[in-house]
Design a protein around this motif. Structure first.
Motif, PDB file in Angstrom:
ATOM      1  N   GLU A 309     -19.923 -26.219 -33.900  1.00  0.00           N
ATOM      2  CA  GLU A 309     -18.940 -25.144 -33.741  1.00  0.00           C
ATOM      3  C   GLU A 309     -19.016 -24.538 -32.346  1.00  0.00           C
ATOM      4  O   GLU A 309     -17.995 -24.123 -31.781  1.00  0.00           O
ATOM      5  N   SER A 310     -20.222 -24.479 -31.779  1.00  0.00           N
ATOM      6  CA  SER A 310     -20.357 -23.989 -30.416  1.00  0.00           C
ATOM      7  C   SER A 310     -19.648 -24.915 -29.431  1.00  0.00           C
ATOM      8  O   SER A 310     -18.941 -24.454 -28.523  1.00  0.00           O
ATOM      9  N   LEU A 311     -19.814 -26.213 -29.607  1.00  0.00           N
ATOM     10  CA  LEU A 311     -19.136 -27.171 -28.735  1.00  0.00           C
ATOM     11  C   LEU A 311     -17.620 -27.084 -28.906  1.00  0.00           C
ATOM     12  O   LEU A 311     -16.869 -27.225 -27.933  1.00  0.00           O
ATOM     13  N   PHE A 312     -17.163 -26.837 -30.148  1.00  0.00           N
ATOM     14  CA  PHE A 312     -15.730 -26.639 -30.361  1.00  0.00           C
ATOM     15  C   PHE A 312     -15.244 -25.419 -29.565  1.00  0.00           C
ATOM     16  O   PHE A 312     -14.160 -25.448 -28.969  1.00  0.00           O
ATOM     17  N   SER A 313     -16.043 -24.367 -29.561  1.00  0.00           N
ATOM     18  CA  SER A 313     -15.648 -23.140 -28.854  1.00  0.00           C
ATOM     19  C   SER A 313     -15.533 -23.392 -27.356  1.00  0.00           C
ATOM     20  O   SER A 313     -14.568 -22.971 -26.719  1.00  0.00           O
ATOM     21  N   LEU A 319     -11.151 -24.155 -19.017  1.00  0.00           N
ATOM     22  CA  LEU A 319     -11.613 -23.653 -17.731  1.00  0.00           C
ATOM     23  C   LEU A 319     -11.569 -22.128 -17.649  1.00  0.00           C
ATOM     24  O   LEU A 319     -12.521 -21.496 -17.195  1.00  0.00           O
ATOM     25  N   LEU A 320     -10.466 -21.525 -18.093  1.00  0.00           N
ATOM     26  CA  LEU A 320     -10.280 -20.081 -17.922  1.00  0.00           C
ATOM     27  C   LEU A 320     -10.364 -19.295 -19.226  1.00  0.00           C
ATOM     28  O   LEU A 320     -10.298 -18.068 -19.206  1.00  0.00           O
ATOM     29  N   GLY A 321     -10.498 -19.961 -20.367  1.00  0.00           N
ATOM     30  CA  GLY A 321     -10.686 -19.268 -21.624  1.00  0.00           C
ATOM     31  C   GLY A 321      -9.386 -18.853 -22.297  1.00  0.00           C
ATOM     32  O   GLY A 321      -8.298 -18.889 -21.699  1.00  0.00           O
ATOM     33  N   SER A 343     -21.405 -18.845 -26.711  1.00  0.00           N
ATOM     34  CA  SER A 343     -20.230 -19.626 -27.115  1.00  0.00           C
ATOM     35  C   SER A 343     -18.975 -18.776 -27.082  1.00  0.00           C
ATOM     36  O   SER A 343     -17.884 -19.265 -26.740  1.00  0.00           O
ATOM     37  N   THR A 344     -19.103 -17.494 -27.444  1.00  0.00           N
ATOM     38  CA  THR A 344     -17.962 -16.589 -27.370  1.00  0.00           C
ATOM     39  C   THR A 344     -17.523 -16.399 -25.924  1.00  0.00           C
ATOM     40  O   THR A 344     -16.327 -16.377 -25.626  1.00  0.00           O
ATOM     41  N   VAL A 345     -18.487 -16.271 -25.032  1.00  0.00           N
ATOM     42  CA  VAL A 345     -18.162 -16.179 -23.609  1.00  0.00           C
ATOM     43  C   VAL A 345     -17.442 -17.436 -23.161  1.00  0.00           C
ATOM     44  O   VAL A 345     -16.428 -17.387 -22.448  1.00  0.00           O
ATOM     45  N   GLU A 348     -13.702 -17.462 -24.784  1.00  0.00           N
ATOM     46  CA  GLU A 348     -12.741 -16.435 -24.405  1.00  0.00           C
ATOM     47  C   GLU A 348     -12.689 -16.181 -22.901  1.00  0.00           C
ATOM     48  O   GLU A 348     -11.680 -15.692 -22.402  1.00  0.00           O
ATOM     49  N   LEU A 349     -13.750 -16.504 -22.175  1.00  0.00           N
ATOM     50  CA  LEU A 349     -13.739 -16.383 -20.718  1.00  0.00           C
ATOM     51  C   LEU A 349     -13.792 -17.741 -20.029  1.00  0.00           C
ATOM     52  O   LEU A 349     -13.720 -17.810 -18.794  1.00  0.00           O
ATOM     53  N   GLY A 350     -13.943 -18.807 -20.797  1.00  0.00           N
ATOM     54  CA  GLY A 350     -13.872 -20.152 -20.255  1.00  0.00           C
ATOM     55  C   GLY A 350     -15.121 -20.576 -19.495  1.00  0.00           C
ATOM     56  O   GLY A 350     -16.111 -19.845 -19.398  1.00  0.00           O
ATOM     57  N   THR A 351     -15.029 -21.782 -18.945  1.00  0.00           N
ATOM     58  CA  THR A 351     -16.131 -22.294 -18.126  1.00  0.00           C
ATOM     59  C   THR A 351     -16.386 -21.381 -16.938  1.00  0.00           C
ATOM     60  O   THR A 351     -17.540 -21.194 -16.518  1.00  0.00           O
ATOM     61  N   ALA A 352     -15.303 -20.798 -16.392  1.00  0.00           N
ATOM     62  CA  ALA A 352     -15.464 -19.880 -15.261  1.00  0.00           C
ATOM     63  C   ALA A 352     -16.316 -18.682 -15.653  1.00  0.00           C
ATOM     64  O   ALA A 352     -17.184 -18.239 -14.892  1.00  0.00           O
TER      65      ALA A 352
END
Length: 474
Positions: A309-313, A319-321, A343-345, A348-352
């Motif tokens: 589920e973390s990988l799904f998130s 990139l930008l969430g 994972s929430t970061v 919702e905030l993406g890889t950035a």
């Protein structure tokens, strides 16, 4: 206070206000997206956190005026982001599962952590006073480290908590700081003997056999923690910090080789013999194991959905969430009360956003290592390096587990994840680094007495004294 110190404190205040503004904006964004309006407690919570941060700044300005100006703003920014993400998850968790909000508890521990931060800044006049209590700290730390094996409570398969009535705490979060202080004192006194080379194997200088005692003791204690408490994270941090400090003290790569082989051997044995660690390794090797039903329609024993589920998130965030409040990472149950908050970061905030968080941790570590380079006394050097290494090791272990790089360990992400012990320990770590940086800055910025001027003054005083004696006839 020297002009350079004033500039540092003014820069710290500017960065602190910027960090608080970002956190306030994120908190408001969550409220507007999920609730359509600002919550009634918005102003109280934002003002309260801002006042606490400013009190911490005033404490640094008074008792550590020469300290590094980036450490406190980074810690405040990470803590504030953690509060924003917990606040965001509280909305969804209450709606989906009916759970009580965790933000009030985290705010309470944030207050306690900042009070402890101010207290340590005020009480510890100089870091060298800590060297007086090294063996007392070590003895108490070892007792606290192994206590959960006998008196702890099993939580999600690991016995890292001690519960006394309604109070529960994680002693491993505090013992790692005390143990780093002991390691710094011990290595300062014995680094010459530990630096001696026994023999060279494949071009690597290995230590003498008689000097392997300390590393064997630390390795044995870490194995006790790993086997008796099923706490892989604490064991890795405990042993890894010692090896890093040993290498810094001796500059011998042989210690890294020996320590790495011992860590690998211990981890392999644990993954084979300890069921809790074995399950986590299996989930790491096959994150989709939970979703592969057996012919009886049951999930495999020990399988867990969190990593998948973390990988799904992370994949959903891109990139930008998706934007604050617009993800579904709450499907990872108890994400706000564990390391899965990253994972929430990521969603919702993406890889950035994840990279920004990791860069803040790396920057905080870099400032700590910079302090170690600037300090002149060996104890301070090793202490700053050990505290920095402990911080970045914990971040690597947590972030690596959440992203699937290494098996998940269940440790809390410093400042960001919900947890009282982790929050207080993280702020105590920063307080010590700030005191160390203050000592380094004070040595560089304070004006040093001119020996020639002292001699001139002394000569004038002698001449004046002779003249007075002649006038009085003595």
């Amino acid at each position: 206070m020297a002009p350079g110190a004033k500039r540092r404190r003014n820069l710290e205040l500017t960065l602190l206000l910027f960090a608080l503004a970002l956190c306030g904006f994120g908190y408001a964004n969550v409220d507007l997206v999920l609730n359509g309006s600002l919550s009634g407690s918005f102003a109280v919570q934002i003002v309260g956190v801002s006042l606490l941060a400013l009190v911490a700044h005033l404490a640094v300005r008074k008792w550590a005026p020469y300290a590094d100006p980036l450490m406190l703003p980074i810690a405040v920014a990470l803590t504030g982001l953690g509060l924003v993400m917990i606040h965001r998850l509280d909305f969804s968790n209450h709606k989906a599962y009916g759970w009580a909000p965790m933000l009030p508890n985290q705010l309470m521990w944030t207050v306690i952590a900042l009070v402890a931060f101010v207290g340590l800044i005020a009480v510890v006049k100089h870091h060298r006073m800590l060297a007086r209590y090294t063996y007392l700290l070590m003895a108490s730390s070892l007792v606290m480290l192994v206590a959960p094996a006998f008196f702890g409570a099993d939580t999600y398969g690991a016995r890292r908590w001690i519960k006394i009535g309604p109070l529960q705490f994680q002693p491993g979060e505090f013992t790692k700081i005390a143990i780093v202080i002991f390691f710094a004192s011990y290595l300062m006194a014995n680094r010459d003997a530990l630096a001696l080379v026994g023999r060279r194997v494949i071009g690597i200088s290995l230590p003498r056999g008689r000097n392997l005692g300390p590393i064997l003791v630390v390795w044995a204690v870490s194995l006790v923690v790993l086997v008796a408490e099923s706490d892989l994270g604490t064991s890795l941090i405990f042993f890894g910090a010692f090896i890093a400090m040993l290498y810094i003290a001796t500059q011998r790569t042989g210690w890294l080789v020996v320590g790495g082989l011992m860590a690998l051997g211990g981890a392999t044995a644990a993954a084979t013999l300890v069921s809790h660690v074995k399950y986590r390794v299996n989930n790491w090797l096959d994150p989709m194991l939970y979703y592969k039903l057996t012919p009886e329609g049951k999930n495999p024993v020990g399988s867990s959905p969190q990593l998948a589920e973390s990988l799904f998130s992370f994949g959903h965030g891109g990139l930008l969430g998706t934007g604050l409040g617009q993800g579904q990472s709450w499907l990872i149950k108890f994400a706000d009360a564990s390391d899965w908050i990253l994972s929430t970061v990521g969603e919702e905030l993406g890889t950035a956003g994840v990279m920004a968080v990791l860069i803040m941790y790396v920057l905080l570590t870099q400032r700590g290592m910079r302090v170690a380079v600037r300090l002149s006394d060996p104890f301070g050097k090793l202490l700053a390096a050990g505290l920095s290494a402990t911080l970045i090791l914990q971040v690597f272990i947590v972030a690596g587990g959440v992203t699937g790089l290494i098996p998940q360990t269940g440790k809390a992400l410093p400042f960001l994840a919900q947890g009282g012990s982790a929050m207080v320990a993280a702020w105590l770590n920063v307080a010590l680094l700030i005191k160390l940086s203050d000592a380094a800055g004070r040595a560089e910025m304070e004006p040093k007495p001119d020996p020639n001027a002292t001699l001139t003054i002394s000569a004038e005083e002698i001449a004046r004294a002779h003249a007075e004696m002649e006038q009085t006839g003595n």
